[in-house]
Design an enzyme around this catalytic site. Structure first.
Site, PDB file in Angstrom:
ATOM      1  N   HIS A 117       0.877  -1.175   0.000  1.00  0.00           N
ATOM      2  CA  HIS A 117       0.000   0.000   0.000  1.00  0.00           C
ATOM      3  C   HIS A 117       0.919   1.231   0.000  1.00  0.00           C
ATOM      4  O   HIS A 117       2.050   1.169   0.501  1.00  0.00           O
ATOM      5  CB  HIS A 117      -0.836  -0.035   1.282  1.00  0.00           C
ATOM      6  CG  HIS A 117      -1.856   1.040   1.417  1.00  0.00           C
ATOM      7  ND1 HIS A 117      -1.552   2.286   1.906  1.00  0.00           N
ATOM      8  CD2 HIS A 117      -3.182   1.058   1.135  1.00  0.00           C
ATOM      9  CE1 HIS A 117      -2.657   3.022   1.923  1.00  0.00           C
ATOM     10  NE2 HIS A 117      -3.655   2.298   1.460  1.00  0.00           N
ATOM     11  N   ASP A 172       3.443  -4.140   8.065  1.00  0.00           N
ATOM     12  CA  ASP A 172       2.156  -3.456   7.915  1.00  0.00           C
ATOM     13  C   ASP A 172       1.054  -4.493   8.176  1.00  0.00           C
ATOM     14  O   ASP A 172       0.838  -5.399   7.373  1.00  0.00           O
ATOM     15  CB  ASP A 172       2.079  -2.892   6.486  1.00  0.00           C
ATOM     16  CG  ASP A 172       0.703  -2.329   6.146  1.00  0.00           C
ATOM     17  OD1 ASP A 172      -0.251  -2.523   6.936  1.00  0.00           O
ATOM     18  OD2 ASP A 172       0.587  -1.713   5.076  1.00  0.00           O
ATOM     19  N   GLN A 177      -4.144  -5.204   7.085  1.00  0.00           N
ATOM     20  CA  GLN A 177      -5.110  -6.185   6.567  1.00  0.00           C
ATOM     21  C   GLN A 177      -4.976  -7.545   7.234  1.00  0.00           C
ATOM     22  O   GLN A 177      -5.612  -8.505   6.804  1.00  0.00           O
ATOM     23  CB  GLN A 177      -4.946  -6.340   5.043  1.00  0.00           C
ATOM     24  CG  GLN A 177      -5.149  -5.068   4.247  1.00  0.00           C
ATOM     25  CD  GLN A 177      -6.606  -4.572   4.258  1.00  0.00           C
ATOM     26  OE1 GLN A 177      -7.522  -5.251   4.746  1.00  0.00           O
ATOM     27  NE2 GLN A 177      -6.834  -3.376   3.738  1.00  0.00           N
ATOM     28  N   LYS A 221     -10.382  -0.752  10.470  1.00  0.00           N
ATOM     29  CA  LYS A 221     -10.537  -1.958   9.643  1.00  0.00           C
ATOM     30  C   LYS A 221     -10.835  -3.176  10.497  1.00  0.00           C
ATOM     31  O   LYS A 221     -10.941  -4.291   9.996  1.00  0.00           O
ATOM     32  CB  LYS A 221      -9.257  -2.195   8.826  1.00  0.00           C
ATOM     33  CG  LYS A 221      -8.953  -1.103   7.807  1.00  0.00           C
ATOM     34  CD  LYS A 221      -7.732  -1.483   7.009  1.00  0.00           C
ATOM     35  CE  LYS A 221      -7.108  -0.313   6.272  1.00  0.00           C
ATOM     36  NZ  LYS A 221      -7.902   0.187   5.169  1.00  0.00           N
ATOM     37  N   CYS A 277      -4.826   2.354  -3.704  1.00  0.00           N
ATOM     38  CA  CYS A 277      -3.613   2.929  -3.087  1.00  0.00           C
ATOM     39  C   CYS A 277      -2.431   1.979  -3.219  1.00  0.00           C
ATOM     40  O   CYS A 277      -1.626   1.822  -2.287  1.00  0.00           O
ATOM     41  CB  CYS A 277      -3.849   3.289  -1.621  1.00  0.00           C
ATOM     42  SG  CYS A 277      -5.187   4.433  -1.381  1.00  0.00           S
TER      43      CYS A 277
HETATM   44  N1  C6P Z   1      -6.185   0.369   2.792  1.00  0.00           N
HETATM   45  C1  C6P Z   1      -7.988  -0.045   1.245  1.00  0.00           C
HETATM   46  O1  C6P Z   1      -9.105   0.192   0.748  1.00  0.00           O
HETATM   47  P1  C6P Z   1      -4.898   3.780   7.052  1.00  0.00           P
HETATM   48  O2  C6P Z   1      -5.521   4.542   5.919  1.00  0.00           O
HETATM   49  O3  C6P Z   1      -3.694   4.480   7.614  1.00  0.00           O
HETATM   50  O4  C6P Z   1      -5.879   3.322   8.069  1.00  0.00           O
HETATM   51  O5  C6P Z   1      -4.371   2.402   6.404  1.00  0.00           O
HETATM   52  C2  C6P Z   1      -3.474   2.431   5.345  1.00  0.00           C
HETATM   53  C3  C6P Z   1      -3.225   1.046   4.816  1.00  0.00           C
HETATM   54  C4  C6P Z   1      -1.982   0.490   5.027  1.00  0.00           C
HETATM   55  N2  C6P Z   1      -1.702  -0.751   4.608  1.00  0.00           N
HETATM   56  C5  C6P Z   1      -2.609  -1.514   3.984  1.00  0.00           C
HETATM   57  C6  C6P Z   1      -2.242  -2.900   3.576  1.00  0.00           C
HETATM   58  C7  C6P Z   1      -3.893  -1.002   3.753  1.00  0.00           C
HETATM   59  O6  C6P Z   1      -4.789  -1.773   3.146  1.00  0.00           O
HETATM   60  C8  C6P Z   1      -4.204   0.311   4.164  1.00  0.00           C
HETATM   61  C9  C6P Z   1      -5.549   0.915   3.887  1.00  0.00           C
HETATM   62  C10 C6P Z   1      -7.541   0.755   2.441  1.00  0.00           C
HETATM   63  O7  C6P Z   1      -7.265  -0.940   0.813  1.00  0.00           O
HETATM   64  C11 C6P Z   1      -7.734   2.222   2.219  1.00  0.00           C
HETATM   65  S1  C6P Z   1      -6.681   2.875   0.976  1.00  0.00           S
END
Ligand code: C6P
Length: 412
Positions: free
Chosen positions: A126, A203, A206, A229, A369
């Site tokens: 991401h 990270d 997910q 999430k 993203c």
């Molecule tokens: N992915 C998706 O629709 P934040 O925005 O900081 O809570 O998370 C960022 C992020 C980081 N790593 C991974 C693997 C992610 O999937 C995400 C967020 C969402 O896939 C929103 S772009």
């Protein structure tokens, strides 16, 4: 295949008030959980309870409300830390995964990365696990290198081993891809990185919401995730870090609460994790995240994972019957998180998402993203269905019917 769910989905659905609503006159089929999940009533209640009974700043005031709010916030930290097998003192509460990687970029990166160093990440990340390292590398004159992917959407471990020979300063990798669903063997990746002398960032955006995670057994230096999430509120997440490492780092933000003493010419820092929680923190949402952790723990993360494995298995099998359906990433549900990204022939994903919305089905479409990954897949965009505890086999059937309808409209 066995079409029984390991979870009592109907009972779970009753806990989520939003699932009672209709969209365009149809039952809401919410399949955009990788973007953000819905919130159970207990999480909503925790927020209302804080604001209506004991709203107060924390770590400052000795009055009853202040004491109650401080206790609830710290209890939430303890729950979140336990949920991922981290010590509470090594868990920084912050806005989410993006803020966590940026914290590492500044508070660790500024001191530890030098001109000529190598930083390693992967093609399936991401943007929040790419852009901070790009900014850091550009500022310091370091090189950012990417582990490529095998055809099946897994990491090219041979190339990773080659990159480790350059003794990278940092290895930053996702536990689970938000597009391919690939689950990486982060314990093995971190062991190899550690032997090569690299600091490791995982990270977990997910993974923590969908499977049992224990940061201690993964052996990483930093592990980041987002509350929204995992059935929790937006604006709250966590960074679990090795305590000695957090202690050795400079602060991220300067201001109230992160200090021990302030003089006119210098200041000394509060203990970890408070050193990284400057100013008035997101008290209500931290407490809400604690409630989400309680909710998930009561279900059991093993069961959550099993439920999603079965849903993914059923979805891959069912949607494969739709003409023009082309999924990306691993096809073995045990090697995949709760996401299926796909294209329907050459129908634009935004058109597809709009048609599905008419049917009450919420999916995400676009680049997710993860633009470098999209380029590797050689597509401008993809559609994505992603699951959580309240999704059922029935939701997959509704999605199938929606895709068939879209296929008929676009003459696939
Ligand atoms: N992915 C998706 O629709 P934040 O925005 O900081 O809570 O998370 C960022 C992020 C980081 N790593 C991974 C693997 C992610 O999937 C995400 C967020 C969402 O896939 C929103 S772009």
């Amino acid at each position: 295949m066995l079409k029984t769910e390991p979870l009592d989905v109907q009972r779970i659905r009753a806990d989520f008030p939003i699932l009672r609503r209709e969209v365009h006159g149809k039952r809401l089929v919410y399949l955009d959980n990788a973007a953000t999940t819905q919130k159970p009533q207990v999480v909503i209640d925790a927020l209302v309870d804080y604001y209506s009974r004991y709203n107060s700043n924390i770590h400052r005031s000795v009055h009853t409300l202040g004491e109650e709010a401080t206790a609830a916030y710290e209890a939430a930290r303890g729950k979140v830390a336990k949920f991922v097998g981290a010590p509470a003192k090594g868990l920084v509460l912050l806005r989410g995964t993006t803020e966590a990687t940026n914290l590492i970029r500044f508070a660790w990166g500024e001191e530890n990365v030098r001109k000529g160093d190598t930083l390693v990440t992967t093609l399936m990340e991401h943007h929040s696990n790419i852009v901070p390292w790009q900014l850091l590398a550009n500022k310091k004159g370091a090189a950012l290198k990417f582990v490529g992917l095998n055809k099946d959407g897994t990491l090219d471990m041979g190339q990773y081993e080659e990159l480790l020979k350059e003794s990278p300063k940092l290895v930053a990798v996702t536990h689970c891809s938000n597009v391919l669903g690939t689950i990486n063997d982060v314990a093995q990746i971190c062991t190899k990185a550690r032997r090569a002398g690299a600091t490791t960032v995982v990270d977990g955006a997910q993974s923590v919401p969908h499977m049992p995670v224990n940061v201690e057994s993964i052996g990483c230096d930093f592990y980041a995730f987002s509350g929204h999430k995992m059935l929790g509120p937006t604006g709250i997440g966590a960074l679990a870090g090795k305590k000695e490492l957090l202690e050795s780092m400079e602060p991220f933000h300067g201001g109230g609460e992160m200090i021990k003493e302030v003089f006119l010419d210098h200041s000394t820092w509060n203990d970890v994790p408070y050193k990284f929680e400057a100013g008035t923190v997101n008290i209500a949402d931290a407490i809400g995240l604690g409630a989400a952790v309680d909710y998930l723990s009561a279900i059991g993360m093993d069961k959550v994972r099993e439920h999603e494995v079965r849903l993914i298995e059923y979805a891959l099998e069912t949607l494969a019957k739709v003409k023009g359906f082309h999924p990306y990433g691993p096809t073995d549900p045990r090697k995949k998180g709760g996401v299926i990204s796909f294209n329907l022939a050459d129908v634009h994903p935004h058109d597809l998402a709009t048609i599905l919305d008419e049917e009450g089905i919420a999916i995400r479409s676009g680049h997710h993203c993860a633009q470098p990954l999209m380029r590797w897949l050689d597509v401008a965009a993809a559609s994505r269905a992603s699951f959580h505890v309240y999704n059922s086999y029935d939701d997959v059937d509704v999605l199938k019917a929606g895709l068939e309808k879209a296929g008929a409209i676009f003459k696939v």
